[in-house]
Design a protein around this motif. Structure first.
Motif, short mmCIF file in Angstrom:
data_model
loop_
_atom_site.label_atom_id
_atom_site.label_comp_id
_atom_site.label_asym_id
_atom_site.label_seq_id
_atom_site.Cartn_x
_atom_site.Cartn_y
_atom_site.Cartn_z
N GLY A 15 -21.39 3.45 18.47
CA GLY A 15 -22.54 4.11 19.07
C GLY A 15 -23.38 4.90 18.10
N GLY A 16 -22.87 5.08 16.90
CA GLY A 16 -23.59 5.86 15.89
C GLY A 16 -24.50 5.00 15.05
N SER A 17 -24.94 5.57 13.92
CA SER A 17 -25.87 4.90 13.03
C SER A 17 -25.42 5.03 11.58
N LEU A 18 -25.83 4.08 10.78
CA LEU A 18 -25.60 4.12 9.33
C LEU A 18 -26.84 3.58 8.65
N ARG A 19 -27.07 4.03 7.43
CA ARG A 19 -28.19 3.52 6.65
C ARG A 19 -27.68 3.09 5.29
N LEU A 20 -27.97 1.85 4.94
CA LEU A 20 -27.59 1.31 3.65
C LEU A 20 -28.84 1.21 2.77
#
Length: 116
Positions: A15-20
């Motif tokens: 449900g969260g977010s990540l940024r690569l």
């Protein structure tokens, strides 16, 4: 030659977010397209998203609607924002640069692990 470096992987929650991020060095003027791929354990590598210098993007079917690929003002630094993370997003994420005249360069990969 061109070298790629990915960053931003790690542990995320469902449900969260990540940024690569992916940055390039060397003969970056040769790069015509940048893309993100991912490979989960025991599965084939699959396209996540791709972008060209104009900013036009395309997305793989399994993630469409949950990811956004963008570019920095300075090409070819690119980003992949992943939202509504799912445990199935757990994989090694690779940056790939397509070169003018043919050929591709791959980054070393960054692990993304999503816990439920």
């Amino acid at each position: 030659q061109v070298q790629l470096v990915e960053s931003g992987g790690g542990l995320g929650q469902a449900g969260g977010s990540l940024r690569l991020s992916c940055s390039a060095s060397g003969r970056t003027s040769w790069i015509t397209k940048m893309a993100w791929y991912r490979q989960a354990a025991g599965k084939e590598r699959e396209l996540v998203a791709a972008i060209i210098p104009s900013g036009h993007t395309s997305y793989g079917g399994s993630v469409q609607g949950r990811v956004n690929m963008s570019r920095n003002k300075v090409w070819p630094t690119v980003y992949l924002e992943m939202n509504s993370l799912e445990p199935e997003d757990t994989a090694v994420y690779y940056c790939r640069a397509s070169l003018a005249g043919g050929g591709d360069i791959w980054g070393q990969g960054t692990q993304v692990t999503v816990s439920s």
